[in-house]
Design a protein around this motif. Structure first.
Motif, PDB file in Angstrom:
ATOM      1  N   VAL A  73       1.010  -1.211  -0.014  1.00 13.38           N
ATOM      2  CA  VAL A  73       0.121  -0.057  -0.231  1.00 13.38           C
ATOM      3  C   VAL A  73       0.887   1.064   0.057  1.00 13.38           C
ATOM      4  CG1 VAL A  73      -1.466   1.447   1.627  1.00 13.38           C
ATOM      5  CG2 VAL A  73      -1.815  -0.892   1.822  1.00 13.38           C
ATOM      6  N   VAL A  74       0.651   2.393  -0.844  1.00 10.03           N
ATOM      7  CA  VAL A  74       0.913   3.918  -0.642  1.00 10.03           C
ATOM      8  C   VAL A  74      -0.116   4.567  -0.092  1.00 10.03           C
ATOM      9  CG1 VAL A  74       2.508   5.161  -2.269  1.00 10.03           C
ATOM     10  CG2 VAL A  74       2.999   2.479  -2.427  1.00 10.03           C
ATOM     11  N   MET A  75      -0.213   4.976   0.285  1.00  9.86           N
ATOM     12  CA  MET A  75      -1.034   6.320   0.799  1.00  9.86           C
ATOM     13  C   MET A  75      -0.665   7.995   0.955  1.00  9.86           C
ATOM     14  SD  MET A  75      -3.632   5.221   3.662  1.00  9.86           S
ATOM     15  CE  MET A  75      -4.877   6.001   4.160  1.00  9.86           C
ATOM     16  N   VAL A  76      -1.371   8.593   0.104  1.00  7.57           N
ATOM     17  CA  VAL A  76      -1.010   9.839   0.345  1.00  7.57           C
ATOM     18  C   VAL A  76      -1.562  10.647   1.684  1.00  7.57           C
ATOM     19  CG1 VAL A  76      -1.112  12.363  -0.277  1.00  7.57           C
ATOM     20  CG2 VAL A  76       0.517  10.405  -1.569  1.00  7.57           C
ATOM     21  N   GLU A  77      -1.134  10.568   2.371  1.00  6.91           N
ATOM     22  CA  GLU A  77      -1.940  11.326   3.519  1.00  6.91           C
ATOM     23  C   GLU A  77      -1.388  12.443   4.370  1.00  6.91           C
ATOM     24  OE1 GLU A  77      -4.607  11.832   5.489  1.00  6.91           O
ATOM     25  OE2 GLU A  77      -5.847  10.133   3.740  1.00  6.91           O
ATOM     26  N   HIS A  78      -2.300  13.647   4.631  1.00  4.79           N
ATOM     27  CA  HIS A  78      -2.200  14.628   5.486  1.00  4.79           C
ATOM     28  C   HIS A  78      -2.437  14.161   7.268  1.00  4.79           C
ATOM     29  CE1 HIS A  78      -1.009  17.255   2.493  1.00  4.79           C
ATOM     30  NE2 HIS A  78      -2.601  17.167   1.861  1.00  4.79           N
ATOM     31  N   LYS A  79      -2.425  13.265   8.039  1.00  5.23           N
ATOM     32  CA  LYS A  79      -3.111  12.860   9.006  1.00  5.23           C
ATOM     33  C   LYS A  79      -1.968  12.231   9.596  1.00  5.23           C
ATOM     34  CE  LYS A  79      -8.389  13.442   7.948  1.00  5.23           C
ATOM     35  NZ  LYS A  79      -9.387  12.380   7.264  1.00  5.23           N
ATOM     36  N   VAL A  80      -1.570  12.959  10.203  1.00  7.63           N
ATOM     37  CA  VAL A  80       0.030  12.368  10.301  1.00  7.63           C
ATOM     38  C   VAL A  80      -0.036  11.105  11.889  1.00  7.63           C
ATOM     39  CG1 VAL A  80       1.523  14.176   9.325  1.00  7.63           C
ATOM     40  CG2 VAL A  80       0.591  14.626  11.688  1.00  7.63           C
ATOM     41  N   GLU A  81      -0.845  11.903  12.795  1.00  4.20           N
ATOM     42  CA  GLU A  81      -1.628  10.885  13.676  1.00  4.20           C
ATOM     43  C   GLU A  81      -1.544   9.464  13.365  1.00  4.20           C
ATOM     44  OE1 GLU A  81      -4.038  13.338  16.329  1.00  4.20           O
ATOM     45  OE2 GLU A  81      -2.837  14.875  15.264  1.00  4.20           O
ATOM     46  N   TRP A  82      -2.483   9.696  12.539  1.00  2.29           N
ATOM     47  CA  TRP A  82      -3.638   8.177  12.312  1.00  2.29           C
ATOM     48  C   TRP A  82      -2.019   7.261  11.064  1.00  2.29           C
ATOM     49  CZ3 TRP A  82      -6.685   6.717  14.612  1.00  2.29           C
ATOM     50  CH2 TRP A  82      -7.823   6.988  14.767  1.00  2.29           C
ATOM     51  N   ILE A  83      -0.992   8.013  10.764  1.00  2.94           N
ATOM     52  CA  ILE A  83      -0.225   7.362  10.082  1.00  2.94           C
ATOM     53  C   ILE A  83       0.553   6.842  10.414  1.00  2.94           C
ATOM     54  CG2 ILE A  83       1.906   8.087   8.428  1.00  2.94           C
ATOM     55  CD1 ILE A  83       0.498  10.540   7.066  1.00  2.94           C
TER      56      ILE A  83
ATOM     57  N   ILE B  77       3.243  19.109  11.435  1.00  5.93           N
ATOM     58  CA  ILE B  77       3.282  18.106  11.961  1.00  5.93           C
ATOM     59  C   ILE B  77       2.351  17.661  12.946  1.00  5.93           C
ATOM     60  CG2 ILE B  77       5.801  18.875  11.624  1.00  5.93           C
ATOM     61  CD1 ILE B  77       6.110  20.142  15.287  1.00  5.93           C
ATOM     62  N   SER B  78       2.430  16.915  14.266  1.00 11.99           N
ATOM     63  CA  SER B  78       1.290  16.429  14.353  1.00 11.99           C
ATOM     64  C   SER B  78       0.655  17.461  15.823  1.00 11.99           C
ATOM     65  CB  SER B  78       1.462  14.910  15.455  1.00 11.99           C
ATOM     66  OG  SER B  78       0.965  15.321  16.367  1.00 11.99           O
ATOM     67  N   ARG B  79      -0.119  17.822  16.639  1.00  8.60           N
ATOM     68  CA  ARG B  79      -0.150  18.968  17.710  1.00  8.60           C
ATOM     69  C   ARG B  79       0.655  18.032  19.261  1.00  8.60           C
ATOM     70  NH1 ARG B  79      -6.422  17.768  18.583  1.00  8.60           N
ATOM     71  NH2 ARG B  79      -6.374  15.692  16.673  1.00  8.60           N
ATOM     72  N   TYR B  80       0.450  17.052  18.926  1.00  5.46           N
ATOM     73  CA  TYR B  80       1.425  16.245  20.436  1.00  5.46           C
ATOM     74  C   TYR B  80       2.919  16.482  20.235  1.00  5.46           C
ATOM     75  CZ  TYR B  80      -3.578  14.524  20.088  1.00  5.46           C
ATOM     76  OH  TYR B  80      -4.782  14.135  20.520  1.00  5.46           O
TER      77      TYR B  80
ATOM     78  N   LYS C  74      12.066  13.010  27.725  1.00  2.00           N
ATOM     79  CA  LYS C  74      12.353  12.082  26.902  1.00  2.00           C
ATOM     80  C   LYS C  74      13.513  12.273  25.234  1.00  2.00           C
ATOM     81  CE  LYS C  74       9.855   8.121  26.139  1.00  2.00           C
ATOM     82  NZ  LYS C  74       8.388   6.690  25.706  1.00  2.00           N
ATOM     83  N   GLU C  75      14.125  11.298  24.673  1.00  2.00           N
ATOM     84  CA  GLU C  75      15.123  12.153  23.725  1.00  2.00           C
ATOM     85  C   GLU C  75      14.075  12.189  21.973  1.00  2.00           C
ATOM     86  OE1 GLU C  75      18.276  10.396  20.798  1.00  2.00           O
ATOM     87  OE2 GLU C  75      17.451   9.044  22.550  1.00  2.00           O
ATOM     88  N   LYS C  76      12.957  10.917  22.037  1.00  2.04           N
ATOM     89  CA  LYS C  76      12.060  10.604  21.174  1.00  2.04           C
ATOM     90  C   LYS C  76      10.984  11.894  21.057  1.00  2.04           C
ATOM     91  CE  LYS C  76      11.393   6.812  18.461  1.00  2.04           C
ATOM     92  NZ  LYS C  76      10.541   5.490  19.067  1.00  2.04           N
ATOM     93  N   LEU C  77      10.354  12.532  20.493  1.00  2.25           N
ATOM     94  CA  LEU C  77       9.369  13.068  20.197  1.00  2.25           C
ATOM     95  C   LEU C  77       7.854  12.286  19.610  1.00  2.25           C
ATOM     96  CD1 LEU C  77      10.495  16.730  18.773  1.00  2.25           C
ATOM     97  CD2 LEU C  77       9.544  16.108  20.973  1.00  2.25           C
ATOM     98  N   PRO C  78       6.754  12.400  20.306  1.00  8.91           N
ATOM     99  CA  PRO C  78       5.579  11.897  20.538  1.00  8.91           C
ATOM    100  C   PRO C  78       5.119  12.336  19.193  1.00  8.91           C
ATOM    101  CG  PRO C  78       5.285  13.568  21.743  1.00  8.91           C
ATOM    102  CD  PRO C  78       6.831  13.370  21.723  1.00  8.91           C
ATOM    103  N   VAL C  79       3.996  11.549  18.272  1.00 12.91           N
ATOM    104  CA  VAL C  79       3.316  11.739  16.906  1.00 12.91           C
ATOM    105  C   VAL C  79       2.061  11.726  17.751  1.00 12.91           C
ATOM    106  CG1 VAL C  79       2.397  11.804  14.739  1.00 12.91           C
ATOM    107  CG2 VAL C  79       4.776  11.045  15.540  1.00 12.91           C
ATOM    108  N   THR C  80       1.530  10.919  18.570  1.00 10.57           N
ATOM    109  CA  THR C  80       0.340   9.978  19.411  1.00 10.57           C
ATOM    110  C   THR C  80      -0.077  10.153  20.278  1.00 10.57           C
ATOM    111  OG1 THR C  80       1.027   8.131  19.110  1.00 10.57           O
ATOM    112  CG2 THR C  80       0.523   8.353  17.121  1.00 10.57           C
ATOM    113  N   LEU C  81      -1.326  10.817  20.018  1.00 15.08           N
ATOM    114  CA  LEU C  81      -2.007  11.005  21.261  1.00 15.08           C
ATOM    115  C   LEU C  81      -1.200   9.698  22.862  1.00 15.08           C
ATOM    116  CD1 LEU C  81      -3.638  12.760  23.767  1.00 15.08           C
ATOM    117  CD2 LEU C  81      -5.382  11.063  22.940  1.00 15.08           C
TER     118      LEU C  81
END
Lengths: 279, 258
Positions: free
Chosen positions: A198-208, A245-248, A263-270
């Motif tokens: 699957v190749v999917m163009v999307e803007h909804k980064v949290e879901w990605i 980018i994601s609001r989180y 933390k070193e890594k930033l979050p993307v999801t809630l």
């Protein structure tokens, strides 16, 4: 060997002056779920068209480099053959309705009729695809009487039912509510697990971040950055280049400046954000 | 049910006829109206055959109003042109060089009978035939699928165009375009409405081509169909008879005019 191989792909539409795609080299494994992000005009849709064979077979224009799917080169194939392996659904659902069918059920069967699937098998496949995408209750409605989000689901189902080896989706959830979006991502994830690429163009980064295996960020027709969703979607490169980018991620970046994000890594999801702020 | 097609969903004997039977029936009526002598044959067939058929198909009012709406602009222009540009004849009135003639108006009325016949015949057909069954029928009759697709989608294009035009009209109005008032104001509003409509439709064609191609439209495989169209032996016989009738009318029409 990779299932999809792009080698130095460059492309220019007949009517445009600059290159729309440039130096695109990419490998995608079978069953991988790759998401493409990028601002308007980055070449996302053109890349989709190239994967689905419409560039250059349909749009003409000048192409160099190779698009290879399952060991076959797009340049050595016809669009009609190509379409049997690669399915494309795009953003505007209204124009994806064939216009020749009276009910949603028949609309979804349209593609199967075209490739000569026997009637009994056809019914079974349509029913299965509709229950997979959760639109069984729409079966007897007219495709034109549906809302945008419902039409997008019909368009997606119409392609899924064809069982392509490579599924190319260009913003398939743009008119959907959050519930619909989550369901579509879930369905796509499931298809990938069953071996569909699957190749999917999307803007909804949290879901990605929740569902995709890999993210490719396109800018000005070139690959800006690619990699694991969490790495790409939190990279500074995205912000510097004006990607959404994601609001989180934004919140955690601000928090980090104030020493509140350890933390070193930033979050993307809630979930990642909640976990990070707890620790 | 389907806002984008002229099809009117009803339960009727006419609806359940095989599409091919209905096409041939329509062609037979048109052939009869054009071939038979007599100035008012067209009107006669409309009133005494098509209208009762429309009653049977439970679309009479629908047919009446659509035929009226579609033929009125035609009728007005045909009558104006024919009466004003008729050479020698009895003037209806005379104002300077303007002198419309009775004979011209009469001729226009006679021609309109033929136009109304053809229009109401095909309207009745599309109101009582589901577009998808028509497409399957055409393909089974040996029409190439791309041609069948074009015919079927064209039948649906008028309502779809109307709807799109209304959307554009609303959008332009909400941005301050004046669309009501005198002739000049209305004429000026024409371009910002027609341009997006035409350009949008061209883009739509491109996207639709991509969409149906993705769904194997040109796969070159032998097509199948989801629904079966009920047919009866009686209808098969009737179709033969109608076909012969059409042929007979054409021959008669040609010979009679020699």
């Amino acid at each position: 060997m990779a299932f999809v191989i792009l080698k130095d792909l460059a492309y220019q539409y007949p009517s445009s002056t600059g290159l729309v795609l440039e130096n695109i080299s990419l490998q995608i494994q079978e069953g991988e779920f790759v998401s493409i992000i990028g601002p308007n005009g980055a070449g996302k849709s053109t890349l989709c068209y190239a994967l689905a064979g419409f560039v250059p077979h349909f749009f003409k224009g000048e192409i160099s480099g190779e698009v290879e799917v399952d060991g076959r080169k797009s340049s050595e194939s016809t669009l009609d053959e190509w379409a049997l392996n690669v399915g494309l659904a795009f953003q505007n659902p209204f124009n994806q309705i064939s216009g020749a069918k009276y009910t949603v059920f028949e609309e979804i069967a349209f593609g199967l009729e075209n490739i000569g699937v026997p009637r009994d098998e056809m019914k079974k496949r349509v029913e299965d695809a509709m229950s997979l995408t959760g639109i069984s209750d729409l079966a007897d409605r007219s495709p034109y009487s549906l809302s945008g989000g419902q039409q997008q689901r019909v368009a997606l189902t119409s392609i899924l039912v064809m069982r392509p080896r490579l599924l190319v989706l260009d913003e398939p959830t743009s008119q959907m509510d959050p519930v619909g979006t989550r369901e579509v991502f879930g369905v796509v994830r499931k298809m990938a697990e069953e071996g569909m690429t699957v190749v999917m163009v999307e803007h909804k980064v949290e879901w990605i971040a929740n569902f995709a295996d890999r993210v490719i960020a396109l800018k000005d027709g070139q690959i800006l950055i690619e990699g694991k969703p969490n790495e790409v979607l939190t990279s500074d490169l995205l912000i510097e280049n004006g990607f959404g980018i994601s609001r989180y991620t934004s919140a955690a970046r601000e928090a980090r400046k104030r020493g509140l994000w350890k933390k070193e890594k930033l979050p993307v999801t809630l979930d990642e954000a909640v976990e990070g702020f707890k620790s | 049910m389907n806002a984008f097609s002229m099809y009117a969903a009803r339960e009727s004997g006419l609806h359940s006829l095989h599409p091919l039977t209905k096409i041939l029936m329509t062609l037979l009526l048109v052939a009869a109206g054009l071939a038979l002598p007599g100035n008012w044959t067209g009107y006669f067939i409309v009133v005494f055959i098509i209208f009762p058929l429309a009653f049977w198909g439970r679309v009479f009012l629908n047919l009446l109003s659509t035929t009226w709406k579609v033929s009125l602009p035609f009728a007005i222009s045909v009558i104006l042109i024919q009466s004003f540009f008729w050479g020698e004849g009895t003037p209806i009135f005379e104002i300077g060089v303007l002198s419309p003639k009775w004979e011209g108006a009469m001729f226009a009325a006679v021609s309109m009978g033929k136009i109304i016949l053809v229009m109401s015949g095909f309207l009745l057909f599309s109101m009582t035939t589901r577009p998808d069954t028509l497409m399957i029928t055409l393909k089974q009759a040996g029409v190439p699928s791309s041609i069948a697709y074009i015919i079927v989608t064209t039948l649906q294009i008028v309502p779809s165009f109307q709807r799109k035009a209304l959307t554009i009209l609303d959008a332009q109005r909400s941005r301050g375009l004046e669309t009501e008032g005198n002739l000049y104001v209305r004429a000026r509003a024409f371009i910002p409405i027609i341009l997006p409509l035409v350009l949008g439709s061209l883009m739509e064609v491109e996207e639709r081509a991509i969409a149906i191609e993705s769904r194997g439209f040109n796969s070159g495989k032998k097509e199948t169909s989801l629904i079966e169209i009920p047919d009866t032996p009686l209808q098969k016989v009737i179709r033969r008879v109608i076909l012969f009738g059409i042929f007979a009318f054409i021959v008669f029409g040609v010979l009679w005019r020699l």
